[in-house]
Design an enzyme around this catalytic site. Sequence first.
Site, PDB file in Angstrom:
ATOM      1  N   THR A 113      13.260   4.725  10.753  1.00  0.00           N
ATOM      2  CA  THR A 113      14.109   3.621  11.186  1.00  0.00           C
ATOM      3  C   THR A 113      13.681   2.326  10.518  1.00  0.00           C
ATOM      4  OG1 THR A 113      14.450   4.699  13.307  1.00  0.00           O
ATOM      5  CG2 THR A 113      14.892   2.328  13.229  1.00  0.00           C
TER       6      THR A 113
ATOM      7  N   THR B 113       0.843  -1.204   0.000  1.00  0.00           N
ATOM      8  CA  THR B 113       0.000   0.000   0.000  1.00  0.00           C
ATOM      9  C   THR B 113       0.874   1.247   0.000  1.00  0.00           C
ATOM     10  OG1 THR B 113      -1.746  -1.162   1.195  1.00  0.00           O
ATOM     11  CG2 THR B 113      -1.826   1.240   1.250  1.00  0.00           C
TER      12      THR B 113
ATOM     13  N   SER C 287       5.170  -7.096  -1.437  1.00  0.00           N
ATOM     14  CA  SER C 287       4.982  -7.134   0.006  1.00  0.00           C
ATOM     15  C   SER C 287       5.336  -8.509   0.575  1.00  0.00           C
ATOM     16  CB  SER C 287       3.509  -6.812   0.285  1.00  0.00           C
ATOM     17  OG  SER C 287       3.273  -6.688   1.654  1.00  0.00           O
TER      18      SER C 287
ATOM     19  N   CYS D  45     -10.147  -6.325   1.835  1.00  0.00           N
ATOM     20  CA  CYS D  45     -10.302  -4.884   1.995  1.00  0.00           C
ATOM     21  C   CYS D  45     -11.726  -4.440   1.700  1.00  0.00           C
ATOM     22  CB  CYS D  45      -9.352  -4.160   1.068  1.00  0.00           C
ATOM     23  SG  CYS D  45      -7.862  -5.098   0.828  1.00  0.00           S
TER      24      CYS D  45
HETATM   25  C1  LIG Z   1      -2.352  -7.243  -0.514  1.00  0.00           C
HETATM   26  C2  LIG Z   1      -2.228  -6.350  -1.679  1.00  0.00           C
HETATM   27  C3  LIG Z   1      -1.866  -5.011  -1.529  1.00  0.00           C
HETATM   28  C4  LIG Z   1      -1.644  -4.385  -0.177  1.00  0.00           C
HETATM   29  O1  LIG Z   1      -0.449  -4.845   0.390  1.00  0.00           O
HETATM   30  P1  LIG Z   1      -0.040  -4.489   1.882  1.00  0.00           P
HETATM   31  O2  LIG Z   1       1.372  -4.947   1.987  1.00  0.00           O
HETATM   32  O3  LIG Z   1      -0.970  -5.261   2.748  1.00  0.00           O
HETATM   33  O4  LIG Z   1      -0.167  -3.024   2.055  1.00  0.00           O
HETATM   34  C5  LIG Z   1      -1.731  -4.240  -2.663  1.00  0.00           C
HETATM   35  N1  LIG Z   1      -1.941  -4.744  -3.883  1.00  0.00           N
HETATM   36  C6  LIG Z   1      -2.292  -6.037  -4.076  1.00  0.00           C
HETATM   37  C7  LIG Z   1      -2.511  -6.552  -5.463  1.00  0.00           C
HETATM   38  C8  LIG Z   1      -2.445  -6.879  -2.978  1.00  0.00           C
HETATM   39  O5  LIG Z   1      -2.803  -8.136  -3.169  1.00  0.00           O
END
Ligand SMILES: *Cc1c(COP(=O)(O)O)cnc(C)c1O
Length: 396
Positions: free
Chosen positions: A242, A74, A201, A328
């Site tokens: 940090t 995000t 992520s 979400c």
């Molecule tokens: C889960 C997801 C996000 C958000 O990732 P976070 O690390 O939880 O902020 C964004 N884009 C896609 C396609 C995702 O599947």
Amino acid sequence: MKFPIYIDNNSTTPIDPKVLEVMMPYLTDKFGNAASKSHRFGIEAEAAVEHSREQIAKFINSEPGEIIFTSGATESNNLALKGIAEMYSKKGNLIITSPTEHKAILDPCKYLEKHGFEVAYLKVDEYGSVNPEDLRNAINDKTILVSLMIANNEIGTINDIKEIGKICKEKEVLFHTDGTQAVGKIPVNVNDMHIDLMSFSAHKLYGPKGIGALFIRSKNPRVRLVEQINGGGHEKGIRSGTLNVPGIVGFGKACSICSEIMEDESKRLVFHRDRMINRLLENIDHCYLNGHPQKRIPGNLNMSFQFVDSEGLMMEVKEIAVSSGSACTSATLETSYVIKAIGKGEEFARSSIRFGLGRFNTLEEVDYVIDRITIAVNKLRKQSPLYELFLEDRKS
Ligand SMILES: *Cc1c(COP(=O)(O)O)cnc(C)c1O
């Protein structure tokens, strides 16, 4: 078998025990601040961060210096979209994306629309794929960025990223991709795919939550953007704060595990996925697969069970953790905008379930889920007045 069974790996993955193991020392004895250069604690933390940066870079075929750590995808998406918009606002104001992107792209786009930028949403086909030729036609001399995801988080469809990247390169427009559902699941190579920026992520690839990265190309072209968090100048001033050392160490290990086992794991997941798709389609009438039948990420299937409300179905199979739409959007009780964008309408959206199979699911669990869903759909349909009407209609 242990209950509940977790089949929601597109929303997050459990941490791999091998990842936790390498993180532990950095949560206990090796607690140093990676920016403290004056003593052993800091130097040790910095070395661990740089080792991890190399593991991650190697995994996507970038240079370590092109990886900027963030708190997750995000934040990476926000940094990429707003950072590029701010940097290139004199050059143009058009951003091109699609309506099936994650909210972490759509919401920053909405924000930018309020601040003088224009956003063009390319239409997607019945599977949720963008047609690269539509992109070619949409790019004009005001375009400063294209942002299109590699794989969709709800319906699993994989875009033709290499072709999309090639078009952006030809037209000399920067290309950002949200790679969160793809990295660790399918091969991702930022050079082959002509990607200039990519968000991903750790918690979607069996690493910890709260750590992610933005790949920012350093040459051919050298991408520049305006930082969105100001502070101590960490991460070359692009993202102050940090560093989350244990998270980063876990992220690196998670990527190196994926690079070793991804090929075998993806074969197993495809086998589990296709078994589930085929058996559910066989067992249940008026049941449909959403997303592309082949071009989809290994562990994901998204099915609509006509005449059955997905919320009711999930209540019926409480021992199975799945989701309707994305995590979400489920919070808002809104039906899936992705299913609606692929032209399936409200009824399909209301009856859709996303199954996310992952590293730790067994064949026994897969078969249990197939049976339980079949029984539950039949039971709920027997109680459904809509289904009754439909059957009567067919008789007359
Ligand atoms: C889960 C997801 C996000 C958000 O990732 P976070 O690390 O939880 O902020 C964004 N884009 C896609 C396609 C995702 O599947």
